[in-house]
Design a protein around this motif. Structure first.
Motif, PDB file in Angstrom:
ATOM      1  N   ASP A   1       0.815  -1.223   0.000  1.00 47.08           N
ATOM      2  CA  ASP A   1       0.000   0.000   0.000  1.00 47.08           C
ATOM      3  C   ASP A   1       0.846   1.270   0.000  1.00 47.08           C
ATOM      4  O   ASP A   1       0.443   2.299   0.529  1.00 47.08           O
ATOM      5  CB  ASP A   1      -0.963   0.040   1.200  1.00 47.08           C
ATOM      6  N   THR A   2       2.021   1.218  -0.594  1.00 45.99           N
ATOM      7  CA  THR A   2       2.904   2.367  -0.660  1.00 45.99           C
ATOM      8  C   THR A   2       2.769   3.038  -2.024  1.00 45.99           C
ATOM      9  O   THR A   2       2.590   2.365  -3.027  1.00 45.99           O
ATOM     10  CB  THR A   2       4.364   1.917  -0.439  1.00 45.99           C
ATOM     11  N   TYR A   3       2.849   4.351  -2.055  1.00 41.85           N
ATOM     12  CA  TYR A   3       2.787   5.098  -3.302  1.00 41.85           C
ATOM     13  C   TYR A   3       3.660   6.334  -3.181  1.00 41.85           C
ATOM     14  O   TYR A   3       4.116   6.682  -2.092  1.00 41.85           O
ATOM     15  CB  TYR A   3       1.340   5.481  -3.648  1.00 41.85           C
ATOM     16  N   CYS A   4       3.920   6.979  -4.313  1.00 43.62           N
ATOM     17  CA  CYS A   4       4.761   8.172  -4.330  1.00 43.62           C
ATOM     18  C   CYS A   4       3.999   9.344  -4.925  1.00 43.62           C
ATOM     19  O   CYS A   4       3.108   9.154  -5.750  1.00 43.62           O
ATOM     20  CB  CYS A   4       6.027   7.926  -5.148  1.00 43.62           C
ATOM     21  N   MET A   5       4.383  10.552  -4.518  1.00 41.55           N
ATOM     22  CA  MET A   5       3.776  11.776  -5.025  1.00 41.55           C
ATOM     23  C   MET A   5       4.865  12.812  -5.275  1.00 41.55           C
ATOM     24  O   MET A   5       5.875  12.826  -4.582  1.00 41.55           O
ATOM     25  CB  MET A   5       2.781  12.343  -4.019  1.00 41.55           C
ATOM     26  N   VAL A   6       4.619  13.664  -6.263  1.00 43.66           N
ATOM     27  CA  VAL A   6       5.511  14.798  -6.515  1.00 43.66           C
ATOM     28  C   VAL A   6       4.855  16.022  -5.884  1.00 43.66           C
ATOM     29  O   VAL A   6       3.759  16.418  -6.262  1.00 43.66           O
ATOM     30  CB  VAL A   6       5.735  15.015  -8.028  1.00 43.66           C
ATOM     31  N   ILE A   7       5.533  16.607  -4.898  1.00 45.55           N
ATOM     32  CA  ILE A   7       5.007  17.770  -4.183  1.00 45.55           C
ATOM     33  C   ILE A   7       6.090  18.841  -4.167  1.00 45.55           C
ATOM     34  O   ILE A   7       7.166  18.627  -3.612  1.00 45.55           O
ATOM     35  CB  ILE A   7       4.609  17.397  -2.734  1.00 45.55           C
ATOM     36  N   GLY A   8       5.799  19.964  -4.803  1.00 46.90           N
ATOM     37  CA  GLY A   8       6.729  21.085  -4.798  1.00 46.90           C
ATOM     38  C   GLY A   8       8.071  20.772  -5.435  1.00 46.90           C
ATOM     39  O   GLY A   8       9.106  21.202  -4.924  1.00 46.90           O
ATOM     40  N   GLY A   9       8.083  19.988  -6.497  1.00 43.78           N
ATOM     41  CA  GLY A   9       9.331  19.663  -7.172  1.00 43.78           C
ATOM     42  C   GLY A   9      10.153  18.603  -6.466  1.00 43.78           C
ATOM     43  O   GLY A   9      11.313  18.389  -6.812  1.00 43.78           O
ATOM     44  N   GLU A  10       9.581  17.935  -5.474  1.00 43.68           N
ATOM     45  CA  GLU A  10      10.252  16.854  -4.757  1.00 43.68           C
ATOM     46  C   GLU A  10       9.368  15.627  -4.788  1.00 43.68           C
ATOM     47  O   GLU A  10       8.144  15.730  -4.782  1.00 43.68           O
ATOM     48  CB  GLU A  10      10.521  17.255  -3.304  1.00 43.68           C
ATOM     49  N   VAL A  11       9.990  14.447  -4.802  1.00 45.81           N
ATOM     50  CA  VAL A  11       9.239  13.191  -4.810  1.00 45.81           C
ATOM     51  C   VAL A  11       9.240  12.635  -3.386  1.00 45.81           C
ATOM     52  O   VAL A  11      10.288  12.529  -2.750  1.00 45.81           O
ATOM     53  CB  VAL A  11       9.854  12.171  -5.792  1.00 45.81           C
ATOM     54  N   TRP A  12       8.047  12.287  -2.907  1.00 44.07           N
ATOM     55  CA  TRP A  12       7.867  11.757  -1.558  1.00 44.07           C
ATOM     56  C   TRP A  12       7.240  10.379  -1.627  1.00 44.07           C
ATOM     57  O   TRP A  12       6.332  10.147  -2.422  1.00 44.07           O
ATOM     58  CB  TRP A  12       6.964  12.678  -0.739  1.00 44.07           C
ATOM     59  N   VAL A  13       7.714   9.465  -0.800  1.00 41.55           N
ATOM     60  CA  VAL A  13       7.093   8.146  -0.694  1.00 41.55           C
ATOM     61  C   VAL A  13       6.173   8.188   0.523  1.00 41.55           C
ATOM     62  O   VAL A  13       6.553   8.645   1.604  1.00 41.55           O
ATOM     63  CB  VAL A  13       8.146   7.011  -0.602  1.00 41.55           C
ATOM     64  N   LYS A  14       4.938   7.745   0.315  1.00 45.18           N
ATOM     65  CA  LYS A  14       3.910   7.819   1.358  1.00 45.18           C
ATOM     66  C   LYS A  14       3.548   6.419   1.820  1.00 45.18           C
ATOM     67  O   LYS A  14       3.524   5.479   1.028  1.00 45.18           O
ATOM     68  CB  LYS A  14       2.637   8.477   0.797  1.00 45.18           C
ATOM     69  N   ASN A  15       3.258   6.294   3.091  1.00 44.99           N
ATOM     70  CA  ASN A  15       2.712   5.074   3.689  1.00 44.99           C
ATOM     71  C   ASN A  15       3.682   3.895   3.651  1.00 44.99           C
ATOM     72  O   ASN A  15       3.266   2.754   3.706  1.00 44.99           O
ATOM     73  CB  ASN A  15       1.387   4.697   2.997  1.00 44.99           C
ATOM     74  N   MET A  16       4.984   4.136   3.567  1.00 46.69           N
ATOM     75  CA  MET A  16       5.967   3.049   3.615  1.00 46.69           C
ATOM     76  C   MET A  16       6.191   2.665   5.071  1.00 46.69           C
ATOM     77  O   MET A  16       6.483   3.526   5.906  1.00 46.69           O
ATOM     78  CB  MET A  16       7.290   3.460   2.974  1.00 46.69           C
TER      79      MET A  16
END
Length: 157
Positions: free
Chosen positions: A51-66
């Motif tokens: 259930d992990t996913y990634c998002m691009v926020i403000g020119g940075e890539v973040w991994v969520k729910n890891m």
């Protein structure tokens, strides 16, 4: 005095469901910004990409729910288990990912967490498009057909 090289790690934490739920296309390998107790837990293979996913926020890539389990010998400095973690990619890769994610139905999915030869934690992420239920049935059927062919091949020898 000679500098000792770290031994190659056998940490390979996979997101097995990703290939079943998504059509995987472009692959990127990114470093992860971690705290001291997080890297110790990952080296002990106490992490999960379910259930992990990634998002691009403000020119940075973040991994969520890891999920990274709390380090058992950690003190009050222990980390939160499911905090957002920043991925380290160069600007060109981030722009390519951003442009690919603008199309409907595409996501950035982590598939493999590993320790490289220098002892750093790395994460393989894929640009992916979600499968429909009939695609998943076809994937299962193909997998079963390959298994059956392998069985019959072994019997013939």
């Amino acid at each position: 005095m000679a500098k000792l090289k770290p031994t190659p790690s056998k940490v390979n934490i996979k997101n097995k469901k990703a290939a079943f739920d998504y059509f995987l296309s472009e692959k990127y390998t990114a470093g992860i910004v971690l705290t001291g107790t997080e890297i110790k837990s990952i080296r002990a293979s106490k992490a999960s990409l379910v259930d992990t996913y990634c998002m691009v926020i403000g020119g940075e890539v973040w991994v969520k729910n890891m999920y990274v389990a709390q380090y058992e010998n950690g003190s009050y400095n222990n980390h939160a288990e499911r905090r957002d973690r920043k991925l380290l990619l160069n600007r060109r890769e981030i722009h390519r990912i951003e442009n690919a994610l603008k199309a409907p139905g595409f996501s950035l999915i982590p598939t493999l967490l590993f320790i490289d030869e220098n002892g750093r934690a790395k994460l393989d992420v894929h640009i992916a498009r979600g499968k429909k239920s009939f695609d998943k049935r076809q994937t299962l059927k193909d997998k079963e057909d390959r298994r059956e062919m392998a069985r019959s091949f072994k019997k013939s020898f």
